[in-house]
Motif scaffolding. Structure first.
Motif, PDB file in Angstrom:
ATOM      1  N   LEU A   3       0.774  -1.219   0.076  1.00 50.47           N
ATOM      2  CA  LEU A   3      -0.021   0.022   0.069  1.00 50.47           C
ATOM      3  C   LEU A   3       0.908   1.074  -0.190  1.00 50.47           C
ATOM      4  N   ARG A   4       0.640   1.931  -0.974  1.00 51.12           N
ATOM      5  CA  ARG A   4       1.395   3.305  -1.105  1.00 51.12           C
ATOM      6  C   ARG A   4       0.517   4.580  -0.628  1.00 51.12           C
ATOM      7  N   LEU A   5       1.211   5.471   0.137  1.00 50.66           N
ATOM      8  CA  LEU A   5       0.487   6.466   0.494  1.00 50.66           C
ATOM      9  C   LEU A   5       1.266   7.842   0.205  1.00 50.66           C
ATOM     10  N   PRO A   6       0.947   8.187  -0.988  1.00 48.29           N
ATOM     11  CA  PRO A   6       1.828   9.328  -1.476  1.00 48.29           C
ATOM     12  C   PRO A   6       1.247  10.894  -0.695  1.00 48.29           C
ATOM     13  N   THR A   7       2.398  11.562  -0.755  1.00 49.49           N
ATOM     14  CA  THR A   7       2.315  12.806   0.174  1.00 49.49           C
ATOM     15  C   THR A   7       2.351  14.113  -0.892  1.00 49.49           C
ATOM     16  N   SER A   8       2.472  13.685  -2.141  1.00 51.15           N
ATOM     17  CA  SER A   8       2.734  14.671  -3.063  1.00 51.15           C
ATOM     18  C   SER A   8       2.114  14.296  -4.296  1.00 51.15           C
ATOM     19  N   VAL A   9       1.506  15.321  -5.166  1.00 48.53           N
ATOM     20  CA  VAL A   9       1.122  14.990  -6.515  1.00 48.53           C
ATOM     21  C   VAL A   9       1.944  14.170  -7.367  1.00 48.53           C
ATOM     22  N   SER A  10       3.359  14.729  -7.379  1.00 49.84           N
ATOM     23  CA  SER A  10       4.308  13.816  -8.094  1.00 49.84           C
ATOM     24  C   SER A  10       4.544  12.520  -7.633  1.00 49.84           C
ATOM     25  N   GLU A  11       4.561  12.282  -6.392  1.00 49.24           N
ATOM     26  CA  GLU A  11       4.647  10.785  -5.672  1.00 49.24           C
ATOM     27  C   GLU A  11       3.383  10.149  -6.223  1.00 49.24           C
ATOM     28  N   ALA A  12       2.264  10.560  -6.196  1.00 49.71           N
ATOM     29  CA  ALA A  12       0.924   9.788  -6.593  1.00 49.71           C
ATOM     30  C   ALA A  12       0.878   9.432  -8.144  1.00 49.71           C
ATOM     31  N   GLN A  13       1.792  10.440  -9.031  1.00 52.79           N
ATOM     32  CA  GLN A  13       1.754  10.287 -10.315  1.00 52.79           C
ATOM     33  C   GLN A  13       2.552   9.016 -10.585  1.00 52.79           C
ATOM     34  N   GLU A  14       3.793   8.922  -9.665  1.00 50.42           N
ATOM     35  CA  GLU A  14       4.716   7.763  -9.923  1.00 50.42           C
ATOM     36  C   GLU A  14       3.941   6.570  -9.446  1.00 50.42           C
ATOM     37  N   CYS A  15       3.189   6.554  -8.654  1.00 50.51           N
ATOM     38  CA  CYS A  15       2.432   5.481  -8.186  1.00 50.51           C
ATOM     39  C   CYS A  15       1.548   4.848  -9.330  1.00 50.51           C
ATOM     40  N   MET A  16       0.730   5.930  -9.901  1.00 48.54           N
ATOM     41  CA  MET A  16      -0.118   5.647 -11.095  1.00 48.54           C
ATOM     42  C   MET A  16       0.867   4.790 -12.121  1.00 48.54           C
ATOM     43  N   THR A  17       2.038   5.342 -12.559  1.00 49.86           N
ATOM     44  CA  THR A  17       2.737   4.711 -13.583  1.00 49.86           C
ATOM     45  C   THR A  17       3.201   3.517 -13.195  1.00 49.86           C
ATOM     46  N   GLU A  18       3.377   3.249 -11.919  1.00 52.34           N
ATOM     47  CA  GLU A  18       3.737   1.754 -11.493  1.00 52.34           C
ATOM     48  C   GLU A  18       2.529   0.855 -11.546  1.00 52.34           C
ATOM     49  N   GLY A  19       1.493   1.293 -11.865  1.00 47.71           N
ATOM     50  CA  GLY A  19       0.225   0.323 -11.753  1.00 47.71           C
ATOM     51  C   GLY A  19      -0.462   0.277 -10.541  1.00 47.71           C
ATOM     52  N   ALA A  20      -0.352   1.078  -9.533  1.00 45.39           N
ATOM     53  CA  ALA A  20      -0.903   1.208  -8.211  1.00 45.39           C
ATOM     54  C   ALA A  20      -2.455   1.423  -8.244  1.00 45.39           C
ATOM     55  N   VAL A  21      -3.333   0.496  -7.798  1.00 47.03           N
ATOM     56  CA  VAL A  21      -4.718   0.516  -7.863  1.00 47.03           C
ATOM     57  C   VAL A  21      -5.177   1.332  -6.644  1.00 47.03           C
ATOM     58  N   PRO A  22      -6.052   2.558  -7.180  1.00 49.72           N
ATOM     59  CA  PRO A  22      -6.424   3.591  -6.063  1.00 49.72           C
ATOM     60  C   PRO A  22      -7.556   2.854  -5.115  1.00 49.72           C
ATOM     61  N   ILE A  23      -7.805   2.843  -3.929  1.00 49.58           N
ATOM     62  CA  ILE A  23      -8.458   2.124  -2.977  1.00 49.58           C
ATOM     63  C   ILE A  23      -9.490   3.021  -2.291  1.00 49.58           C
ATOM     64  N   GLY A  24      -9.367   4.250  -2.402  1.00 52.62           N
ATOM     65  CA  GLY A  24     -10.368   5.066  -1.399  1.00 52.62           C
ATOM     66  C   GLY A  24     -10.512   4.730   0.104  1.00 52.62           C
ATOM     67  N   GLY A  25     -11.574   4.274   0.505  1.00 51.27           N
ATOM     68  CA  GLY A  25     -11.575   3.946   1.728  1.00 51.27           C
ATOM     69  C   GLY A  25     -11.572   2.193   1.843  1.00 51.27           C
ATOM     70  N   ALA A  26     -11.614   1.659   0.684  1.00 48.80           N
ATOM     71  CA  ALA A  26     -11.576   0.155   0.459  1.00 48.80           C
ATOM     72  C   ALA A  26     -12.922  -0.268   0.933  1.00 48.80           C
ATOM     73  N   ARG A  35     -12.025 -12.105  -2.413  1.00 47.19           N
ATOM     74  CA  ARG A  35     -12.756 -13.450  -3.053  1.00 47.19           C
ATOM     75  C   ARG A  35     -11.812 -13.457  -4.460  1.00 47.19           C
ATOM     76  N   ASP A  36     -11.105 -12.545  -5.219  1.00 50.23           N
ATOM     77  CA  ASP A  36     -10.369 -12.859  -6.238  1.00 50.23           C
ATOM     78  C   ASP A  36      -9.015 -12.498  -6.069  1.00 50.23           C
ATOM     79  N   GLY A  37      -8.559 -12.045  -5.194  1.00 46.20           N
ATOM     80  CA  GLY A  37      -7.298 -12.044  -4.860  1.00 46.20           C
ATOM     81  C   GLY A  37      -6.799 -10.445  -4.886  1.00 46.20           C
ATOM     82  N   PHE A  38      -5.753 -10.000  -4.035  1.00 44.90           N
ATOM     83  CA  PHE A  38      -5.312  -8.765  -3.894  1.00 44.90           C
ATOM     84  C   PHE A  38      -4.341  -8.385  -4.825  1.00 44.90           C
ATOM     85  N   PRO A  39      -4.389  -6.909  -5.329  1.00 43.86           N
ATOM     86  CA  PRO A  39      -3.473  -6.448  -6.350  1.00 43.86           C
ATOM     87  C   PRO A  39      -2.146  -6.363  -5.531  1.00 43.86           C
TER      88      PRO A  39
END
Length: 240
Positions: A3-26, A35-39
């Motif tokens: 689980l990544r917890l970015p603290t800046s927009v640039s860090e969040a962009q890096e997470c996106m390019t690495e394929g991190a799945v946004p989870i909101g409050g899950a 049921r299907d497996g965790f990312p």
């Protein structure tokens, strides 16, 4: 799962390019993952300042619903207070509700406020309309709107396991030309209708304009509820 917890927009962009799945409050994805497996990689925006704003004209996507208070217009505050149970509201987020949920309880108030969506893409931060966010499931950073003159919200009683209850959200806005604009959004079952009209001195004229638009498809009983709700809002807004 990492689980990544970015603290800046640039860090969040890096997470996106690495394929991190946004989870909101899950709250919506946890059962499916069990049921299907965790990312391999997931990302939460809970530590990103841009996604945690709360104000008269903005609301961050990472804000959990029980934090939404009188800093935001009445229509959004009351909508958030009726979502699920207290336990759900302590974990569910604005972004998860609007983008990830099928009911999208906060969508009618966002439409009534004429909100714009601030989204994060690998190329940067952009602003777009809610229709595009829902169609393309963008990563939502926040909502922005102009503070209305007044607003109101109604949610009918519902039965557990039954169809989604009727929702009516409405707001009166100041237009650039000095006139007033009425915006109304309705959730009927799982479909959301929205329309707007210039306010006149006669509420019946405003109601006719709405009925002649997309609200003409509403069942008679639903339209009667909309009529009552809009009439009350216009009466309360008259001296503001």
């Amino acid at each position: 799962m990492l689980l990544r917890l970015p603290t800046s927009v640039s860090e969040a962009q890096e997470c996106m390019t690495e394929g991190a799945v946004p989870i909101g409050g899950a709250t919506l994805v946890w059962a499916a993952w069990q049921r299907d497996g965790f990312p391999d990689h997931a990302m939460s925006l809970r530590d990103l300042p841009e996604a945690n704003t709360i104000g008269r004209e903005t609301l961050g996507a990472a804000v959990v619903l029980n934090r939404i208070d009188d800093r935001v217009p009445e229509v959004m505050r009351r909508a958030a207070a009726t979502v699920g149970t207290g336990a759900v509201r302590r974990t569910a987020t604005v972004g998860g509700n609007i983008v990830g949920s099928t009911l999208r309880c906060l969508l009618p108030p966002a439409l009534a406020l004429d909100a714009r969506a601030v989204i994060l893409e690998p190329e940067g931060v952009n602003e777009t309309d809610l229709a595009e966010v829902l169609a393309k499931r963008h990563l939502l950073l926040s909502l922005r709107w102009r503070e209305p003159i007044s607003s109101s919200y109604h949610k009918a009683a519902g039965e557990a396991g039954g169809p989604p209850p009727l929702v009516i959200a409405a707001a009166v806005h100041s237009a650039d030309d000095g006139q007033r604009l009425l915006r109304v959004a309705v959730r009927e079952d799982e479909e959301v209708f929205s329309d707007s009209t210039v306010c006149h001195t006669d509420a019946e004229q405003d109601l006719r304009a709405l009925r002649d638009g997309s609200f003409g498809r509403l069942p008679a009983a639903t339209w009667d509820a909309v009529r009552r709700h809009v009439t009350d809002l216009l009466a309360r807004s008259a001296d503001r």
